[in-house]
Design an enzyme around this catalytic site. Structure first.
Site, PDB file in Angstrom:
ATOM      1  N   ASN A  10       0.825  -1.037  -0.130  1.00  0.00           N
ATOM      2  CA  ASN A  10      -0.030  -0.071   0.054  1.00  0.00           C
ATOM      3  C   ASN A  10       0.902   1.302   0.069  1.00  0.00           C
ATOM      4  O   ASN A  10       1.396   1.564   1.043  1.00  0.00           O
ATOM      5  CB  ASN A  10      -1.073   0.122   1.146  1.00  0.00           C
ATOM      6  CG  ASN A  10      -1.486   0.957   1.468  1.00  0.00           C
ATOM      7  OD1 ASN A  10      -1.744   2.060   0.477  1.00  0.00           O
ATOM      8  ND2 ASN A  10      -2.280   1.396   2.643  1.00  0.00           N
ATOM      9  N   TRP A  11       1.051   1.831  -1.064  1.00  0.00           N
ATOM     10  CA  TRP A  11       1.975   3.048  -1.172  1.00  0.00           C
ATOM     11  C   TRP A  11       1.464   4.148  -0.597  1.00  0.00           C
ATOM     12  O   TRP A  11       2.103   5.312  -0.489  1.00  0.00           O
ATOM     13  CB  TRP A  11       2.246   3.138  -2.699  1.00  0.00           C
ATOM     14  CG  TRP A  11       2.934   2.059  -3.419  1.00  0.00           C
ATOM     15  CD1 TRP A  11       3.488   0.962  -3.032  1.00  0.00           C
ATOM     16  CD2 TRP A  11       3.315   2.427  -4.694  1.00  0.00           C
ATOM     17  NE1 TRP A  11       3.817   0.280  -4.027  1.00  0.00           N
ATOM     18  CE2 TRP A  11       4.154   1.119  -5.151  1.00  0.00           C
ATOM     19  CE3 TRP A  11       3.342   3.210  -5.941  1.00  0.00           C
ATOM     20  CZ2 TRP A  11       4.543   0.755  -6.376  1.00  0.00           C
ATOM     21  CZ3 TRP A  11       3.828   2.910  -6.960  1.00  0.00           C
ATOM     22  CH2 TRP A  11       4.566   1.584  -7.387  1.00  0.00           C
ATOM     23  N   LYS A  12       0.014   4.315  -0.209  1.00  0.00           N
ATOM     24  CA  LYS A  12      -0.406   5.580   0.195  1.00  0.00           C
ATOM     25  C   LYS A  12      -0.289   6.807  -0.874  1.00  0.00           C
ATOM     26  O   LYS A  12      -0.113   6.674  -1.981  1.00  0.00           O
ATOM     27  CB  LYS A  12      -0.045   5.817   1.615  1.00  0.00           C
ATOM     28  CG  LYS A  12      -0.122   4.724   2.498  1.00  0.00           C
ATOM     29  CD  LYS A  12       0.167   4.675   3.906  1.00  0.00           C
ATOM     30  CE  LYS A  12      -0.193   3.306   4.706  1.00  0.00           C
ATOM     31  NZ  LYS A  12       0.029   3.505   6.084  1.00  0.00           N
ATOM     32  N   HIS A 102      -9.726   1.616   4.541  1.00  0.00           N
ATOM     33  CA  HIS A 102      -8.323   1.743   5.300  1.00  0.00           C
ATOM     34  C   HIS A 102      -8.972   2.871   6.394  1.00  0.00           C
ATOM     35  O   HIS A 102      -9.343   3.662   6.387  1.00  0.00           O
ATOM     36  CB  HIS A 102      -7.173   2.329   4.366  1.00  0.00           C
ATOM     37  CG  HIS A 102      -5.739   2.283   5.074  1.00  0.00           C
ATOM     38  ND1 HIS A 102      -5.574   3.164   5.892  1.00  0.00           N
ATOM     39  CD2 HIS A 102      -4.932   1.172   5.238  1.00  0.00           C
ATOM     40  CE1 HIS A 102      -4.262   2.858   6.183  1.00  0.00           C
ATOM     41  NE2 HIS A 102      -3.937   1.918   5.897  1.00  0.00           N
ATOM     42  N   GLU A 104      -6.870   5.304   7.463  1.00  0.00           N
ATOM     43  CA  GLU A 104      -6.592   6.763   7.307  1.00  0.00           C
ATOM     44  C   GLU A 104      -7.708   7.347   6.507  1.00  0.00           C
ATOM     45  O   GLU A 104      -8.066   8.434   6.707  1.00  0.00           O
ATOM     46  CB  GLU A 104      -5.117   6.625   6.295  1.00  0.00           C
ATOM     47  CG  GLU A 104      -4.264   6.580   7.086  1.00  0.00           C
ATOM     48  CD  GLU A 104      -3.070   5.775   6.472  1.00  0.00           C
ATOM     49  OE1 GLU A 104      -2.907   5.691   5.260  1.00  0.00           O
ATOM     50  OE2 GLU A 104      -1.995   5.207   7.324  1.00  0.00           O
ATOM     51  N   GLU A 172      -5.612  -4.469  10.742  1.00  0.00           N
ATOM     52  CA  GLU A 172      -4.430  -3.272  10.725  1.00  0.00           C
ATOM     53  C   GLU A 172      -4.937  -2.549  12.202  1.00  0.00           C
ATOM     54  O   GLU A 172      -5.525  -1.657  12.108  1.00  0.00           O
ATOM     55  CB  GLU A 172      -4.547  -2.423   9.458  1.00  0.00           C
ATOM     56  CG  GLU A 172      -4.371  -3.116   8.153  1.00  0.00           C
ATOM     57  CD  GLU A 172      -3.614  -1.984   7.375  1.00  0.00           C
ATOM     58  OE1 GLU A 172      -2.682  -2.299   6.793  1.00  0.00           O
ATOM     59  OE2 GLU A 172      -4.191  -1.129   7.126  1.00  0.00           O
ATOM     60  N   GLY A 178       2.521   2.556  10.837  1.00  0.00           N
ATOM     61  CA  GLY A 178       3.736   3.691  10.866  1.00  0.00           C
ATOM     62  C   GLY A 178       4.040   3.960  12.048  1.00  0.00           C
ATOM     63  O   GLY A 178       4.832   4.786  12.097  1.00  0.00           O
ATOM     64  N   SER A 213       3.289  -1.684  10.232  1.00  0.00           N
ATOM     65  CA  SER A 213       4.795  -1.916  10.608  1.00  0.00           C
ATOM     66  C   SER A 213       5.379  -3.080  10.203  1.00  0.00           C
ATOM     67  O   SER A 213       6.448  -3.633  10.885  1.00  0.00           O
ATOM     68  CB  SER A 213       5.168  -1.153  11.893  1.00  0.00           C
ATOM     69  OG  SER A 213       4.829  -0.113  12.193  1.00  0.00           O
ATOM     70  N   GLY A 234       2.970  -0.994   4.256  1.00  0.00           N
ATOM     71  CA  GLY A 234       2.953   0.644   3.941  1.00  0.00           C
ATOM     72  C   GLY A 234       4.258   0.886   3.469  1.00  0.00           C
ATOM     73  O   GLY A 234       4.801   0.656   2.626  1.00  0.00           O
ATOM     74  N   GLY A 235       4.887   1.700   4.805  1.00  0.00           N
ATOM     75  CA  GLY A 235       6.400   2.239   4.524  1.00  0.00           C
ATOM     76  C   GLY A 235       7.294   1.484   3.824  1.00  0.00           C
ATOM     77  O   GLY A 235       8.076   1.586   2.883  1.00  0.00           O
TER      78      GLY A 235
HETATM   79  P1  PGA Z   1       2.641   0.719   7.588  1.00  0.00           P
HETATM   80  O1  PGA Z   1       1.268   0.744   6.900  1.00  0.00           O
HETATM   81  O2  PGA Z   1       3.230  -0.723   7.074  1.00  0.00           O
HETATM   82  O3  PGA Z   1       3.556   1.653   6.881  1.00  0.00           O
HETATM   83  O4  PGA Z   1       2.515   0.441   9.062  1.00  0.00           O
HETATM   84  C1  PGA Z   1       0.313  -0.199   6.740  1.00  0.00           C
HETATM   85  C2  PGA Z   1      -0.919   0.238   6.258  1.00  0.00           C
HETATM   86  O5  PGA Z   1      -1.490   1.142   6.808  1.00  0.00           O
HETATM   87  O6  PGA Z   1      -1.544  -0.412   5.392  1.00  0.00           O
END
Ligand code: PGA
Length: 256
Positions: A10-12, A102, A104, A172, A178, A213, A234-235
């Site tokens: 997930n590149w956001k 998600h 966010e 999640e 994050g 994470s 994500g990251g």
């Molecule tokens: P993260 O994000 O790996 O940077 O914690 C995961 C996500 O929100 O899908």
């Protein structure tokens, strides 16, 4: 039940279409060099909308094993909805997956369970597989509400969905996203098992991912859990080497 593990990036809100091409090329070379078997561990990238056409073309022309998905979709299929992107459009770009709900988006765009349910329905209606995100906050966990939160998020989202519709569910926890510190494998397993039982009949065949994470050094013990069928990353998915390393979790030497 054979649930093929899924590692999805997930590149956001990161990487424009030129950066996307560079990353996907490097990711593909790295996995090819390692002779990655995509039929054994599926690897998906979920870039921003404006990258999708470029990545689709690259995957198709170079016959890459990667699958493509988006990070959101409109509950509507067409019409007077300025700024929206329909599931139909995503399907035309060879997207297989789309993230729905998600945390966010729930936070930044006030998406509640009803909105999430209508987006899950729109994805399925257009032949996409929704990756439904669920997860509790730190306060909810402290109050012992994790089970109730996950159950209600899952049930609200799949209500009225055809029994044969394929979905993926991601666990999640908000307190892990994050932060650099994922849930423990035991916490992930407990939540994934609970989600599976909330899914009723479709539980056995539904892939449940852990997200929050995830990195190269934490993926293997998470993937050893019986009910964890993959990861939403994500990251660490913004770095080809790290993301490939996560997808290659089976080759890691056991440290536990
Ligand atoms: P993260 O994000 O790996 O940077 O914690 C995961 C996500 O929100 O899908």
């Amino acid at each position: 039940m054979n649930r093929i593990p899924l590692i999805a990036g997930n590149w956001k809100l990161n990487l424009d279409h030129l950066q996307a091409i560079a990353l996907v090329q490097k990711l593909s070379w790295t996995l090819e060099d390692a002779r990655h078997r995509f039929d054994e561990v599926e690897v998906a990238v979920l870039p921003p909308f404006t990258d999708l056409r470029s990545v689709q073309t690259l995957i198709a022309s170079d016959r890459m094993g990667l699958t493509l998905g988006a990070q959101d979709l409109s509950p509507y299929d067409s019409g007077a909805h300025t700024g929206e992107i329909s599931g139909e459009f995503l399907k035309r770009l060879d997207c297989r997956y789309v993230i729905v709900g998600h945390s966010e988006r729930r936070r930044d765009h006030h998406e509640d369970d009803a909105v999430v349910a209508s987006k899950v329905a729109a994805a399925v209606r257009n032949g996409l597989v929704p990756i439904l995100c669920t997860g509790e906050s730190a306060n909810q966990r402290a109050a012992g509400e994790t089970g109730a939160v996950l159950r209600s998020q899952v049930q609200a989202a799949i209500q009225g969905l055809p029994a044969e519709a394929e979905i993926v569910v991601a666990y999640e926890p908000l307190w892990a996203i994050g932060t650099g510190t994922p849930a423990t494998p035991e916490q992930a397993q407990q939540a994934a098992a609970l989600i599976r039982s909330s899914l009723g009949e479709r539980g056995e065949r539904t892939r449940i991912l852990y997200g929050g994470s995830v990195d190269v050094d934490t993926i293997a013990p998470l993937m050893r859990q019986a009910d964890v069928d993959g990861a939403l990353v994500g990251g660490a998915s913004l770095d080809a080497e790290r993301f490939a390393g996560i997808a290659r979790y089976r080759s890691h030497v056991s440290t536990r």
